[in-house]
Design a protein around this motif. Structure first.
Motif, PDB file in Angstrom:
ATOM      1  N   VAL A  86       0.766  -1.144  -0.130  1.00 28.99           N
ATOM      2  CA  VAL A  86       0.171   0.060   0.137  1.00 28.99           C
ATOM      3  C   VAL A  86       0.744   1.093   0.056  1.00 28.99           C
ATOM      4  CG1 VAL A  86      -1.927   1.344   1.174  1.00 28.99           C
ATOM      5  CG2 VAL A  86      -1.943  -1.110   1.114  1.00 28.99           C
ATOM      6  N   LEU A  87       1.672   1.554   1.136  1.00 27.73           N
ATOM      7  CA  LEU A  87       2.655   2.579   1.178  1.00 27.73           C
ATOM      8  C   LEU A  87       3.662   2.365  -0.070  1.00 27.73           C
ATOM      9  CD1 LEU A  87       2.835   3.056   4.988  1.00 27.73           C
ATOM     10  CD2 LEU A  87       1.386   4.049   3.301  1.00 27.73           C
ATOM     11  N   GLY A  88       4.251   1.099  -0.204  1.00 26.40           N
ATOM     12  CA  GLY A  88       5.408   0.769  -1.019  1.00 26.40           C
ATOM     13  C   GLY A  88       4.985   0.955  -2.212  1.00 26.40           C
ATOM     14  N   VAL A 144      11.370  -0.956  -5.800  1.00 21.91           N
ATOM     15  CA  VAL A 144      12.167  -2.197  -5.913  1.00 21.91           C
ATOM     16  C   VAL A 144      12.515  -2.731  -4.641  1.00 21.91           C
ATOM     17  CG1 VAL A 144      14.372  -2.661  -6.514  1.00 21.91           C
ATOM     18  CG2 VAL A 144      13.038  -1.229  -7.925  1.00 21.91           C
ATOM     19  N   LEU A 145      12.465  -2.153  -3.518  1.00 21.43           N
ATOM     20  CA  LEU A 145      12.682  -2.573  -2.109  1.00 21.43           C
ATOM     21  C   LEU A 145      11.698  -3.365  -1.840  1.00 21.43           C
ATOM     22  CD1 LEU A 145      14.251   0.821  -0.479  1.00 21.43           C
ATOM     23  CD2 LEU A 145      15.493  -1.564  -0.840  1.00 21.43           C
ATOM     24  N   SER A 146      10.432  -2.682  -2.000  1.00 23.68           N
ATOM     25  CA  SER A 146       9.165  -3.482  -1.692  1.00 23.68           C
ATOM     26  C   SER A 146       9.276  -5.005  -2.200  1.00 23.68           C
ATOM     27  CB  SER A 146       8.024  -2.796  -1.967  1.00 23.68           C
ATOM     28  OG  SER A 146       7.498  -1.552  -1.523  1.00 23.68           O
ATOM     29  N   VAL A 147       9.416  -5.100  -3.726  1.00 24.51           N
ATOM     30  CA  VAL A 147       9.739  -6.433  -4.138  1.00 24.51           C
ATOM     31  C   VAL A 147      10.804  -7.443  -3.282  1.00 24.51           C
ATOM     32  CG1 VAL A 147      10.007  -7.681  -6.297  1.00 24.51           C
ATOM     33  CG2 VAL A 147       8.686  -5.619  -6.398  1.00 24.51           C
ATOM     34  N   GLY A 148      12.063  -6.530  -3.263  1.00 23.23           N
ATOM     35  CA  GLY A 148      12.982  -7.352  -2.766  1.00 23.23           C
ATOM     36  C   GLY A 148      12.994  -7.796  -1.381  1.00 23.23           C
ATOM     37  N   ASP A 163      11.033   1.792 -17.871  1.00 23.85           N
ATOM     38  CA  ASP A 163       9.825   2.122 -18.262  1.00 23.85           C
ATOM     39  C   ASP A 163       8.929   1.990 -17.023  1.00 23.85           C
ATOM     40  OD1 ASP A 163       7.708   2.869 -19.680  1.00 23.85           O
ATOM     41  OD2 ASP A 163       7.523   0.934 -20.849  1.00 23.85           O
ATOM     42  N   GLY A 164       9.295   2.965 -16.126  1.00 24.67           N
ATOM     43  CA  GLY A 164       8.345   2.858 -14.952  1.00 24.67           C
ATOM     44  C   GLY A 164       8.661   1.443 -14.140  1.00 24.67           C
ATOM     45  N   GLU A 165       7.803   0.831 -13.551  1.00 24.44           N
ATOM     46  CA  GLU A 165       7.567  -0.440 -12.950  1.00 24.44           C
ATOM     47  C   GLU A 165       7.726  -1.557 -13.829  1.00 24.44           C
ATOM     48  OE1 GLU A 165       4.660  -0.209 -10.116  1.00 24.44           O
ATOM     49  OE2 GLU A 165       5.422   1.453  -8.994  1.00 24.44           O
ATOM     50  N   ARG A 166       7.735  -1.299 -15.030  1.00 27.07           N
ATOM     51  CA  ARG A 166       7.395  -2.564 -16.111  1.00 27.07           C
ATOM     52  C   ARG A 166       8.531  -3.287 -16.170  1.00 27.07           C
ATOM     53  NH1 ARG A 166       4.278   1.046 -20.765  1.00 27.07           N
ATOM     54  NH2 ARG A 166       2.277   1.473 -19.684  1.00 27.07           N
ATOM     55  N   LEU A 167       8.488  -4.644 -16.396  1.00 27.73           N
ATOM     56  CA  LEU A 167       9.410  -5.306 -16.771  1.00 27.73           C
ATOM     57  C   LEU A 167       9.734  -5.502 -18.250  1.00 27.73           C
ATOM     58  CD1 LEU A 167       8.666  -8.431 -14.161  1.00 27.73           C
ATOM     59  CD2 LEU A 167      10.445  -6.688 -14.158  1.00 27.73           C
ATOM     60  N   MET A 182      14.700  -3.422 -14.921  1.00 25.26           N
ATOM     61  CA  MET A 182      14.014  -3.900 -13.556  1.00 25.26           C
ATOM     62  C   MET A 182      14.135  -5.292 -13.405  1.00 25.26           C
ATOM     63  SD  MET A 182      12.385  -2.260 -11.208  1.00 25.26           S
ATOM     64  CE  MET A 182      11.815  -0.825 -11.868  1.00 25.26           C
ATOM     65  N   LEU A 183      14.070  -6.011 -14.572  1.00 26.14           N
ATOM     66  CA  LEU A 183      14.283  -7.561 -14.384  1.00 26.14           C
ATOM     67  C   LEU A 183      15.580  -7.892 -13.784  1.00 26.14           C
ATOM     68  CD1 LEU A 183      13.085 -10.480 -14.874  1.00 26.14           C
ATOM     69  CD2 LEU A 183      14.421 -10.400 -17.136  1.00 26.14           C
ATOM     70  N   ILE A 184      16.546  -7.293 -14.127  1.00 26.63           N
ATOM     71  CA  ILE A 184      17.746  -7.723 -13.852  1.00 26.63           C
ATOM     72  C   ILE A 184      17.978  -7.185 -12.302  1.00 26.63           C
ATOM     73  CG2 ILE A 184      20.401  -7.312 -13.755  1.00 26.63           C
ATOM     74  CD1 ILE A 184      19.172  -8.861 -16.234  1.00 26.63           C
ATOM     75  N   VAL A 185      17.393  -5.958 -11.812  1.00 28.07           N
ATOM     76  CA  VAL A 185      17.355  -5.386 -10.536  1.00 28.07           C
ATOM     77  C   VAL A 185      16.825  -6.514  -9.562  1.00 28.07           C
ATOM     78  CG1 VAL A 185      16.681  -3.886  -9.112  1.00 28.07           C
ATOM     79  CG2 VAL A 185      17.632  -2.994 -11.193  1.00 28.07           C
ATOM     80  N   PHE A 186      15.356  -6.986 -10.246  1.00 33.37           N
ATOM     81  CA  PHE A 186      14.909  -8.026  -9.219  1.00 33.37           C
ATOM     82  C   PHE A 186      15.705  -9.293  -8.936  1.00 33.37           C
ATOM     83  CE2 PHE A 186      10.596  -6.090 -10.502  1.00 33.37           C
ATOM     84  CZ  PHE A 186      10.781  -5.011  -9.473  1.00 33.37           C
ATOM     85  N   LEU A 187      16.277  -9.565 -10.173  1.00 34.29           N
ATOM     86  CA  LEU A 187      16.689 -11.060  -9.952  1.00 34.29           C
ATOM     87  C   LEU A 187      18.321 -10.794  -9.312  1.00 34.29           C
ATOM     88  CD1 LEU A 187      16.993 -12.444 -13.718  1.00 34.29           C
ATOM     89  CD2 LEU A 187      15.659 -13.270 -11.829  1.00 34.29           C
TER      90      LEU A 187
END
Length: 322
Positions: free
Chosen positions: A18-20, A96-100, A170-174, A187-192
């Motif tokens: 929500v906040l993230g 990104v931190l939220s997903v991590g 491109d924003g939050e898009r993968l 973003m995909l590389i960052v998440f991995l």
């Protein structure tokens, strides 16, 4: 117990999804409010454990929470390097931190279940956990865990070779489209990258917490509270992370202490053919839980205080030289 996990789940969802989900850079006031709230909730939760289950479980929770929280702060160094290396826009870093952090919670949950099952069936695994923590403590004390620059692992390098990855976010898009061609975004590389580093973090944190308590409920809840508010802590500490110069020394003391404690506990319940005639060594003293909490508080608190004192001295000398 079910009610506890429901409440913690609500906290986690609100904190991260929500906040993230709002792609913005949180203000200092916002960060302080969030961190203060979750720290207060951890203290209240420990008090409830004290009231319901007694002193020992409560001290185990506080010890585990402080240890996991300290390790999480150390992990923020790596997150800073990853964000910088992949030039993640500041307004997207919260997402990104939220997903991590979500990946970290899932991985730690798996590791906790596996660790609890191993400990229940094979108590000698404490020898392995203890040796690993002492080895890690020595590495941290020597500065071998300091990541001054980020190096892509083999998985990321392979991915770059076999897929189309653009250099632009491109924003939050993968996935994004450029000139009619589909590309993966960075973003995909960052998440991995964050996901694979979370695995390494779990290797440190889970043996450490099992060295303080064997209760899976306390292990899991202390990990949840250590992860709540972590993204706000990232932005609050931001520029201060590189100034907490003595934090690795404090962590080294904590990890080394817990490693020794694990080995001492293992000697109580296991037989080794080359020690004490193959019988358990009952004479090895047990380390009380209150002493574990005291060592953690003094080591981490002392490291933070010493870092702040040194930072003030450096700032004062810089001001005088101007």
């Amino acid at each position: 117990m079910i009610g506890t996990f429901v409440v913690l789940g609500i906290f986690f969802i609100v904190d991260l999804f929500v906040l993230g989900r709002r792609p913005h850079v949180p203000s200092t006031k916002e960060c302080v409010q969030h961190i203060a709230f979750f720290v207060a909730m951890a203290l209240v939760f420990g008090a409830l454990i004290w009231w319901v289950a007694g002193t020992r479980p409560a001290i185990e929770f506080y010890s585990g929470w402080l240890t996991e929280y300290s390790l999480s702060i150390d992990n923020l160094f790596v997150f800073v390097i990853i964000m910088s290396n992949f030039a993640v826009p500041r307004q997207l870093q919260k997402f990104v931190l939220s997903v991590g952090i979500t990946i970290a919670l899932v991985l730690r949950g798996i590791f906790i279940l596996v660790g609890a099952a191993l400990i229940e069936r094979f108590t000698w695994v404490f020898f392995l956990f203890g040796a690993f923590l002492i080895y890690t403590a020595v590495k941290v004390a020597r500065g071998e865990d300091d990541d001054e620059e980020f190096h892509e692992n083999g998985l990321i390098r392979l991915l770059r070779r076999v897929t189309r990855i653009t250099n632009d976010y491109d924003g939050e898009r993968l996935r994004t489209t450029k000139d009619g061609v589909k590309y993966w975004t960075p973003m995909l590389i960052v998440f991995l990258t964050i996901g694979t580093t979370d695995v390494m973090f779990a290797f440190d944190s889970i043996p450490a917490i099992f060295g303080l308590t064997k209760d899976p409920f306390i292990v899991f809840t202390s990990n949840i509270f250590a992860l709540l508010g972590l993204q706000q802590l990232y932005f609050l500490l931001g520029a201060l992370l590189d100034k907490l110069v003595y934090l690795p020394a404090g962590l080294s003391i904590v990890l080394g202490f817990i490693g020794i404690k694990l080995i001492m506990e293992a000697l109580h319940g296991n037989t080794l053919p080359f020690l004490n005639g193959g019988r358990p060594i009952s004479a090895v003293p047990e380390i009380p839980t209150w002493l574990s909490l005291a060592v953690i508080v003094v080591a981490i608190g002392g490291a933070a205080l010493a870092s702040l004192i040194k930072m003030r001295k450096v700032d004062a000398s810089s001001a005088q030289s101007r």
